[in-house]
Design a protein around this motif. Structure first.
Motif, PDB file in Angstrom:
ATOM      1  N   ARG A  60      84.979  -2.231  58.053  1.00 21.58           N
ATOM      2  CA  ARG A  60      84.039  -3.261  57.573  1.00 21.58           C
ATOM      3  C   ARG A  60      84.628  -4.059  56.413  1.00 21.58           C
ATOM      4  NH1 ARG A  60      80.536   0.654  59.154  1.00 21.58           N
ATOM      5  NH2 ARG A  60      80.326   1.553  57.079  1.00 21.58           N
ATOM      6  N   ALA A  61      85.342  -3.376  55.516  1.00 17.17           N
ATOM      7  CA  ALA A  61      85.998  -4.095  54.405  1.00 17.17           C
ATOM      8  C   ALA A  61      87.041  -5.065  54.974  1.00 17.17           C
ATOM      9  CB  ALA A  61      86.639  -3.112  53.434  1.00 17.17           C
ATOM     10  N   CYS A  62      87.764  -4.648  55.999  1.00 12.29           N
ATOM     11  CA  CYS A  62      88.722  -5.545  56.656  1.00 12.29           C
ATOM     12  C   CYS A  62      87.991  -6.737  57.253  1.00 12.29           C
ATOM     13  CB  CYS A  62      89.482  -4.804  57.757  1.00 12.29           C
ATOM     14  SG  CYS A  62      90.785  -3.736  57.137  1.00 12.29           S
ATOM     15  N   GLY A  63      86.847  -6.454  57.918  1.00  7.86           N
ATOM     16  CA  GLY A  63      86.070  -7.515  58.546  1.00  7.86           C
ATOM     17  C   GLY A  63      85.643  -8.584  57.550  1.00  7.86           C
ATOM     18  N   ARG A  64      85.307  -8.162  56.343  1.00  5.23           N
ATOM     19  CA  ARG A  64      84.881  -9.126  55.325  1.00  5.23           C
ATOM     20  C   ARG A  64      86.007 -10.063  54.912  1.00  5.23           C
ATOM     21  NH1 ARG A  64      81.925  -4.464  53.757  1.00  5.23           N
ATOM     22  NH2 ARG A  64      83.360  -3.782  52.124  1.00  5.23           N
ATOM     23  N   ARG A  65      87.251  -9.684  55.190  1.00  3.25           N
ATOM     24  CA  ARG A  65      88.401 -10.513  54.804  1.00  3.25           C
ATOM     25  C   ARG A  65      89.206 -10.995  56.011  1.00  3.25           C
ATOM     26  NH1 ARG A  65      85.994 -10.490  50.710  1.00  3.25           N
ATOM     27  NH2 ARG A  65      86.781 -10.222  48.592  1.00  3.25           N
ATOM     28  N   GLY A  66      88.666 -10.803  57.201  1.00  2.00           N
ATOM     29  CA  GLY A  66      89.412 -11.226  58.386  1.00  2.00           C
ATOM     30  C   GLY A  66      90.706 -10.466  58.588  1.00  2.00           C
ATOM     31  N   ARG A  67      90.742  -9.216  58.133  1.00  2.00           N
ATOM     32  CA  ARG A  67      91.967  -8.405  58.296  1.00  2.00           C
ATOM     33  C   ARG A  67      91.836  -7.491  59.505  1.00  2.00           C
ATOM     34  NH1 ARG A  67      93.782  -5.048  53.290  1.00  2.00           N
ATOM     35  NH2 ARG A  67      95.584  -4.911  54.671  1.00  2.00           N
ATOM     36  N   ASP A  68      92.983  -7.157  60.089  1.00  2.00           N
ATOM     37  CA  ASP A  68      93.031  -6.185  61.168  1.00  2.00           C
ATOM     38  C   ASP A  68      92.992  -4.772  60.547  1.00  2.00           C
ATOM     39  OD1 ASP A  68      93.761  -4.430  63.197  1.00  2.00           O
ATOM     40  OD2 ASP A  68      95.409  -5.684  63.939  1.00  2.00           O
ATOM     41  N   PRO A  69      92.021  -3.952  60.936  1.00  2.00           N
ATOM     42  CA  PRO A  69      91.942  -2.592  60.354  1.00  2.00           C
ATOM     43  C   PRO A  69      93.231  -1.786  60.528  1.00  2.00           C
ATOM     44  CG  PRO A  69      90.006  -3.041  61.682  1.00  2.00           C
ATOM     45  CD  PRO A  69      90.930  -4.205  61.875  1.00  2.00           C
ATOM     46  N   ARG A  70      94.019  -2.136  61.547  1.00  2.00           N
ATOM     47  CA  ARG A  70      95.280  -1.404  61.726  1.00  2.00           C
ATOM     48  C   ARG A  70      96.310  -1.756  60.659  1.00  2.00           C
ATOM     49  NH1 ARG A  70      95.947  -3.073  67.885  1.00  2.00           N
ATOM     50  NH2 ARG A  70      95.274  -4.947  66.789  1.00  2.00           N
ATOM     51  N   SER A  71      95.998  -2.755  59.831  1.00  2.00           N
ATOM     52  CA  SER A  71      96.929  -3.102  58.758  1.00  2.00           C
ATOM     53  C   SER A  71      96.726  -2.218  57.523  1.00  2.00           C
ATOM     54  CB  SER A  71      96.773  -4.578  58.371  1.00  2.00           C
ATOM     55  OG  SER A  71      95.500  -4.804  57.788  1.00  2.00           O
ATOM     56  N   VAL A  72      95.776  -1.286  57.601  1.00  2.00           N
ATOM     57  CA  VAL A  72      95.531  -0.371  56.471  1.00  2.00           C
ATOM     58  C   VAL A  72      95.837   1.059  56.902  1.00  2.00           C
ATOM     59  CG1 VAL A  72      93.861   0.479  54.783  1.00  2.00           C
ATOM     60  CG2 VAL A  72      93.676  -1.869  55.632  1.00  2.00           C
ATOM     61  N   ARG A  73      96.800   1.669  56.218  1.00  2.00           N
ATOM     62  CA  ARG A  73      97.125   3.072  56.515  1.00  2.00           C
ATOM     63  C   ARG A  73      96.347   3.984  55.592  1.00  2.00           C
ATOM     64  NH1 ARG A  73     103.271   2.508  55.424  1.00  2.00           N
ATOM     65  NH2 ARG A  73     103.436   4.751  55.757  1.00  2.00           N
ATOM     66  N   LEU A  74      95.922   5.092  56.167  1.00  2.00           N
ATOM     67  CA  LEU A  74      95.153   6.072  55.404  1.00  2.00           C
ATOM     68  C   LEU A  74      96.048   7.265  55.089  1.00  2.00           C
ATOM     69  CD1 LEU A  74      92.279   7.175  54.581  1.00  2.00           C
ATOM     70  CD2 LEU A  74      92.212   8.168  56.848  1.00  2.00           C
ATOM     71  N   VAL A  75      96.223   7.530  53.797  1.00  2.59           N
ATOM     72  CA  VAL A  75      96.943   8.736  53.378  1.00  2.59           C
ATOM     73  C   VAL A  75      95.897   9.707  52.830  1.00  2.59           C
ATOM     74  CG1 VAL A  75      98.604   9.698  51.736  1.00  2.59           C
ATOM     75  CG2 VAL A  75      99.085   7.514  52.868  1.00  2.59           C
ATOM     76  N   ALA A  76      95.802  10.877  53.441  1.00  2.00           N
ATOM     77  CA  ALA A  76      94.844  11.892  52.984  1.00  2.00           C
ATOM     78  C   ALA A  76      95.502  12.731  51.894  1.00  2.00           C
ATOM     79  CB  ALA A  76      94.427  12.776  54.150  1.00  2.00           C
TER      80      ALA A  76
END
Ligand code: PLP
Length: 256
Positions: free
Chosen positions: A39-55
């Motif tokens: 949803r945060a990506c959606g607010r900026r027109g970003r592709d969610p796959r452009s954000v990597r999650l490090v646990a």
């Protein structure tokens, strides 16, 4: 184990299954987090796959690591060398990559070189030189981020924002090192201040620094910023890597 005990024991399973209750909790939290990132990506027109999650698994036991991996997480982070090395020995069903996100002493350089996907915390020349020596000796190219103390908080590691570009320029020329971006740890927000409003200008500042660096050196593209309390703001401001502990695993046990 004595010979007698061996006779009566079944062969030990080589890979303990993830604890089912923990697995459910972690899978649910992961789905929630991924939804919030999307949803945060959606607010900026970003592709969610452009954000990597490090646990970030610090302060959590091996079964938490197994539950994360069983839920589909493949990138794990630790902020202490000893704890990371012992967690690297956990038997896991799939390969994972490790990120070192904590303060690093030069004499620990050899413990991370060639073993971690990304060192997030290079903030001084002497550390970069130690990493470079070790990387050359191991004949690897170590990927890393330059840590910037965007809030100039004396309690936080990182180089001064005014020195960041110079440090990037210097470190990227050292043999065996590849600078792939910037990272930061923010000052703790004042008690009366909204966490997100506090975080946004710092994240924006790191992004500006990254943008400037990238015009000179296109490979300096990653932005590791955002933790459990502020990762959506970080994503809105351009984070390509978010580092999450509490949001995925709940509160940590106390550590010295
Ligand atoms: C602990 C830690 C995190 C994760 O913190 P949470 O608030 O639990 O998400 C991220 N980055 C670094 C460097 C850390 O030490």
């Amino acid at each position: 184990m004595s010979a007698g005990a061996e006779q009566h024991s079944r062969p030990a399973p080589t890979m303990p299954a993830a604890d089912p209750e923990l697995l459910t909790m972690v899978s649910n939290r992961l789905a929630t987090v991924r939804g919030r990132i999307a949803r945060a990506c959606g607010r900026r027109g970003r592709d969610p796959r452009s954000v990597r999650l490090v646990a970030v698994t610090k302060g959590h036991p091996a079964r938490a690591v197994r539950a994360l991996v069983a839920s589909g997480v493949t990138e794990l982070g630790e902020n202490r060398v000893g704890e990371m090395l012992s967690k690297m020995d956990i038997d896991l069903p799939v390969p994972v990559s490790w990120h070192f996100v904590g303060r690093l002493q030069s004499n620990k350089a050899r413990d991370v070189i060639g073993r971690v996907a990304l060192v997030h915390s290079v903030d001084r020349r002497s550390l970069a030189e130690a990493l470079s020596r070790r990387a050359q000796r191991a004949e690897v190219v170590q990927r890393m981020l330059i840590q910037v103390n965007v809030g100039r908080d004396p309690a936080k590691a990182g180089c001064d924002p005014d020195d960041a570009l110079e440090l990037v320029g210097l470190v990227r020329q050292l043999p065996g090192l590849a600078v792939e971006g910037l990272t930061t740890m923010l000052p703790r927000p004042p008690a009366d201040r909204d966490v997100r409003a506090h975080a946004r200008p710092f994240f924006a500042r790191l992004r500006e620094l990254r943008d400037t660096a990238r015009t000179r050196w296109p490979e300096v593209s990653d932005l590791s910023m955002g933790m459990s309390a502020d990762f959506e703001v970080a994503v809105e401001e351009g984070a390509t890597i978010v580092r999450l502990g509490t949001a995925l695993l709940g509160p940590r046990s106390e550590r010295p």
